[in-house]
Scaffold this motif. Sequence first.
Motif, PDB file in Angstrom:
ATOM      1  N   ARG A 141      40.550  59.543 -40.664  1.00 26.14           N
ATOM      2  CA  ARG A 141      39.499  60.156 -41.479  1.00 26.14           C
ATOM      3  C   ARG A 141      40.096  61.253 -42.343  1.00 26.14           C
ATOM      4  O   ARG A 141      40.804  62.141 -41.852  1.00 26.14           O
ATOM      5  N   GLU A 178      39.677  64.513 -44.082  1.00 22.50           N
ATOM      6  CA  GLU A 178      38.751  65.639 -43.937  1.00 22.50           C
ATOM      7  C   GLU A 178      39.548  66.946 -43.972  1.00 22.50           C
ATOM      8  O   GLU A 178      40.383  67.203 -43.103  1.00 22.50           O
ATOM      9  N   ASN A 211      39.762  70.408 -41.509  1.00 23.55           N
ATOM     10  CA  ASN A 211      39.445  69.502 -40.407  1.00 23.55           C
ATOM     11  C   ASN A 211      38.317  70.083 -39.560  1.00 23.55           C
ATOM     12  O   ASN A 211      38.451  71.146 -38.963  1.00 23.55           O
ATOM     13  N   SER A 250      35.274  65.893 -37.030  1.00 22.06           N
ATOM     14  CA  SER A 250      34.069  65.066 -37.053  1.00 22.06           C
ATOM     15  C   SER A 250      34.279  63.723 -36.358  1.00 22.06           C
ATOM     16  O   SER A 250      33.296  63.082 -35.964  1.00 22.06           O
TER      17      SER A 250
END
Length: 234
Positions: free
Chosen positions: A190, A192, A195, A198
């Motif tokens: 992911r 992100e 960070n 999530s």
Amino acid sequence: MNAFGTRISTREDFPTVAVFEQTRATGPLFRIVFRNHEFVDRLLPEAGWLANAPANLIFAVLFVGFPFFLFAGIGVGDEIGIPWGISAAAILGAYAWGFMKFKSLRTLNRIIELEPGADRLRVLMGGTVSVERQLSRLASLTVEPHPEVEVHRMRRQERKQTRLTDAEKTHCLFGWFGVAGAEKVLLLSRAEWPNRDSLFEVRQAIEWAREQARGAAPQMKITGGDHGIKPPLD
């Protein structure tokens, strides 16, 4: 009920993840459904043409129409008194920026399927299976930085660059399979930054679905400890 089955989770359970259950001849099939931001072409080699067909189709149309947009832009520039060179450079710059954005960061539909009766765990990108393993051999799940983050960071520092690499802006969900979880498998990444961990919500949704498959009460129990997340890198 929809194509995924019957939703058995609520937004109060998982704000950005939905868990569905569907009955098959082999037993229940659980689907964890969510949207995922990913650096596709740079960090996910399994994301081929079919997995990204809609986005690639759009890019192909834009590529074929590039001469039209270029000459149209030059024509508009001439109409308002902008030299053709400046107009062409602006169009080329816009295309280059769009290409980099288009080919790197995308938001994809992700599905993780748990099928206890067939003993399968599948990770799907759109409708394409990217990872498949035996569900019974899943020992644990962890959320960690990208496995190549240190290599990318070292190369960036050697070039004296301050801009973070894609790997440094990515965290991953890993499954540990086999005897005592000896095989570490990257399930998905992911993008992100900063960070916010999530992917921990996705991890918990998988664990919760596994509990439903075992006939546990429909509630998630979180005990002490780090919940499978390693501390962030300095």
